[in-house]
Design a protein around this motif. Structure first.
Motif, short mmCIF file in Angstrom:
data_model
loop_
_atom_site.label_atom_id
_atom_site.label_comp_id
_atom_site.label_asym_id
_atom_site.label_seq_id
_atom_site.Cartn_x
_atom_site.Cartn_y
_atom_site.Cartn_z
N HIS A 9 0.82 -1.21 0.00
CA HIS A 9 0.00 0.00 0.00
C HIS A 9 0.86 1.27 0.00
N ILE A 10 2.17 1.12 0.12
CA ILE A 10 3.08 2.26 0.05
C ILE A 10 3.55 2.40 -1.39
N SER A 11 3.45 3.59 -1.92
CA SER A 11 3.83 3.81 -3.32
C SER A 11 5.32 3.59 -3.51
N PRO A 12 5.72 2.85 -4.56
CA PRO A 12 7.15 2.62 -4.79
C PRO A 12 7.81 3.83 -5.43
N LEU A 13 9.11 3.91 -5.23
CA LEU A 13 9.94 4.90 -5.91
C LEU A 13 10.78 4.13 -6.91
N ASN A 14 10.45 4.25 -8.20
CA ASN A 14 11.17 3.52 -9.24
C ASN A 14 10.96 4.25 -10.57
N ALA A 15 11.43 3.63 -11.66
CA ALA A 15 11.35 4.29 -12.96
C ALA A 15 9.91 4.59 -13.36
N ALA A 16 8.99 3.71 -12.97
CA ALA A 16 7.58 3.94 -13.29
C ALA A 16 6.93 4.95 -12.36
N HIS A 17 7.55 5.19 -11.21
CA HIS A 17 7.06 6.16 -10.23
C HIS A 17 8.23 7.01 -9.76
N PRO A 18 8.73 7.90 -10.64
CA PRO A 18 9.92 8.70 -10.32
C PRO A 18 9.64 9.72 -9.21
N PRO A 19 10.66 10.33 -8.65
CA PRO A 19 10.46 11.27 -7.54
C PRO A 19 9.48 12.38 -7.84
N GLU A 20 9.54 12.93 -9.05
CA GLU A 20 8.67 14.06 -9.39
C GLU A 20 7.20 13.66 -9.51
N ALA A 21 6.91 12.36 -9.52
CA ALA A 21 5.52 11.91 -9.61
C ALA A 21 4.84 11.88 -8.25
N HIS A 22 5.60 12.06 -7.18
CA HIS A 22 5.04 11.99 -5.83
C HIS A 22 4.82 13.38 -5.26
N ASN A 23 3.84 13.49 -4.37
CA ASN A 23 3.61 14.73 -3.66
C ASN A 23 4.75 14.99 -2.67
N ASP A 24 4.91 16.25 -2.29
CA ASP A 24 5.91 16.59 -1.29
C ASP A 24 5.60 15.88 0.02
N ARG A 25 6.62 15.29 0.62
CA ARG A 25 6.53 14.57 1.89
C ARG A 25 5.62 13.35 1.79
N ALA A 26 5.61 12.75 0.61
CA ALA A 26 4.84 11.51 0.43
C ALA A 26 5.58 10.35 1.10
N LEU A 27 4.81 9.36 1.52
CA LEU A 27 5.37 8.13 2.06
C LEU A 27 5.67 7.20 0.88
N VAL A 28 6.94 6.81 0.72
CA VAL A 28 7.34 5.97 -0.40
C VAL A 28 8.26 4.86 0.10
N ARG A 29 8.42 3.84 -0.75
CA ARG A 29 9.39 2.77 -0.50
C ARG A 29 10.34 2.69 -1.68
N PHE A 30 11.62 2.54 -1.38
CA PHE A 30 12.65 2.57 -2.42
C PHE A 30 13.53 1.34 -2.27
N ARG A 31 13.40 0.40 -3.20
CA ARG A 31 14.26 -0.78 -3.23
C ARG A 31 15.54 -0.38 -3.94
#
Length: 522
Positions: A42-64
């Motif tokens: 349920h935590i949005s991933p940080l990856n090529a399909a979901h790059p940093p600029e696609a997330h809101n400021d101070r979003a909760l993300v997971r980065f493998r």
């Protein structure tokens, strides 16, 4: 928990009395909330399909990610802000009043700063499995702020500044090339090393709430997983038919060398390295061998190192510290990686001193599973665990000595075979079969096999008898031959998902080795 991770962090701070133990409390709190693996989905991933600029400021993300650089000094932050508010985790970074008020030095604390990057060579199917619950959208191609910190030049990836507040944990748990899943609050902030500049640039920054190690198989595997003979035979047949012109023995050697890993450093029991000679060169030097695409379909981490004079002479294979920054190199790869080295792009010309150093780095990594990091006044050696398969057009590799050498022998029916067909031209098995292939190699990567006393005695006696029957001194078997054959038997057992090396496995190892030797001109 609130949908905002910041709100949950602030509420936890307000209820916590001890400032020094607060970072550990944050780690424990959020780690417990997401202790169920399904909750992480349920935590949005940080990856090529979901790059940093696609997330809101101070979003909760997971980065493998792979830890790339741990050389930054700790950063000082104000743990309690004006009005007894929570500090750290990016809170108050834009608060101008912090610069105007006297600082209470008793409230200063340190956080560890790292640089982490997307897992180099991670196969796309891993993301499909682990990030399946996330909806990807079309975004403009991400432009990483420091591309020199990724091992593969010009490759698409995500690079992130990592800030870890639970420092005792950070000091022990994060080392270069290790894989971790970082869960935290995403912001854009100046790079820690650029804070003294008048106009520092902003980089993606992840304020870690908790993290978990990622297994070398990316997708967790267990051993033994299932009775494997039929699936193993199908896998070898597919590798042979799709990428090696029907050569089943070559496909089996590729499989066995790719599932190898470091078993021990003292004494050294290291992965078998493989040269596949007589491998045709591409018409276009930029073409990728079909074997690379095939391996990426079944192994979680596969990197192709395309040797050419330009690659040798102008790029770095080992990480190097330049201008207070650790630049990555082709060989800065996580444990569990399969590295496919292609020599077909090397043409006539001179190899520079840098090129010679690069070749030496590959050979040393093959021989000892170590890689030197180059610093201005020193060199530090780091342990590695990477398997190597070398594709060579000649009778043997032009640059490297490997443990095993087998010339390619195309099947008589494989006429006009395309060794460099693109990924979409490769016929893949059904998805269920592919998953069985992945389970087989993944479980073999983490497996362990033993040898019973009776089998050990049989092998010893069999080897002694074989030595006695050697026709000439030049063909005499040595203790190194026994060690090599034992390593081969172990890999065969792993590929069959067996718990022990048995007499039949030993006989298979002897037969496979004998067939290999018949291909090599004496």
């Amino acid at each position: 928990m609130d949908s905002s991770p910041t709100a949950g962090l602030v509420r936890l701070f307000d209820a916590h009395a001890d400032l020094d133990s607060f970072p550990a409390a944050v780690t424990a709190h959020f780690s417990h909330i997401f202790s169920n693996p399904d909750a992480l989905q349920h935590i949005s991933p940080l990856n090529a399909a979901h790059p940093p600029e696609a997330h809101n400021d101070r979003a909760l993300v997971r980065f493998r990610a792979m830890v790339q650089d741990t050389s930054s000094s700790p950063e000082i932050y104000l743990a309690i802000r004006k009005g007894a508010q929570c500090g750290g985790w990016g809170l108050g970074e834009d608060d101008a009043t912090l610069r105007e008020e006297p600082i209470n030095y008793a409230h200063l604390r340190e956080c560890t700063v790292l640089w982490a990057v997307s897992v180099p060579g991670e196969s796309s199917w891993c993301s499909a499995v682990l990030d399946a619950a996330s909806n990807s959208q079309n975004y403009a191609p991400h432009r990483p702020p420091h591309p020199h910190k990724f091992p593969v030049p010009y490759a698409s990836h995500i690079g992130v500044q990592i800030k870890i507040y639970d420092n005792p944990c950070a000091a022990d748990s994060f080392k270069s090339t290790e894989l971790h899943s970082f869960v935290g609050i995403l912001t854009f902030e100046p790079l820690h090393a650029d804070l003294e500049l008048d106009t520092p640039g902003l980089v993606p920054t992840l304020h870690v709430l908790f993290s978990r190690p990622v297994p070398t198989t990316i997708v967790p595997r267990v051993y033994p997983d299932f009775p494997a003979k039929t699936i193993r035979d199908e896998l070898i047949a597919w590798i042979a038919a799709s990428s090696l012109a029907g050569d089943h023995d070559a496909a089996e050697w590729v499989l066995l060398s790719s599932i190898a890993r470091v078993q021990s450093r003292t004494p050294p029991i290291l992965p078998l390295t493989l040269t596949l000679s007589r491998f045709p060169s591409p018409a276009d030097a930029n073409s990728m061998p079909a074997l690379s695409h095939v391996l990426s379909q079944i192994f979680p981490i596969v990197t192709t190192l395309p040797l050419s004079l330009n690659t040798l002479n102008t790029t770095s294979f080992a990480p190097e510290f330049k201008t207070e920054d650790l630049h990555s190199g082709w060989l800065q790869l996580p444990s569990g990686s399969v590295c496919l080295v292609t020599e077909g792009g090397v043409t006539e010309g001179g190899v520079s001193q840098r090129g010679l150093a690069n070749l030496r780095a590959v050979q040393e990594m093959m021989n000892g599973q170590t890689l030197e990091y180059v610093f201005p006044y020193s060199r530090f050696t780091f342990n590695t665990d990477v398997t190597f398969v070398v594709l060579s057009e000649g009778k043997k590799s032009a640059f490297f000595h490997t443990n095993v050498h087998i010339p390619l022998k195309p099947a008589e029916t494989a006429t006009a075979f395309d060794f460099y067909k693109p990924a979409d031209a490769i016929t893949t098995p059904p998805q269920e079969t592919l998953e069985m292939f992945r389970r087989l190699v993944g479980s073999a990567k983490v497996g362990a096999v033993s040898i019973g006393e009776g089998t050990a005695e049989f092998i010893q006696e069999d080897f002694v008898q074989e030595r006695k029957g050697t026709a000439s001194p030049s063909e005499a078997l040595s203790s190194d031959d026994l060690i090599h054959r034992m390593m081969l038997a172990r890999l065969l057992a792993l590929s069959f998902q067996e718990k022990e090396i048995t007499v039949p496995i030993w006989e298979k190892a002897k037969a496979l080795e004998a067939r290999r030797k018949t291909r090599i001109p004496q």
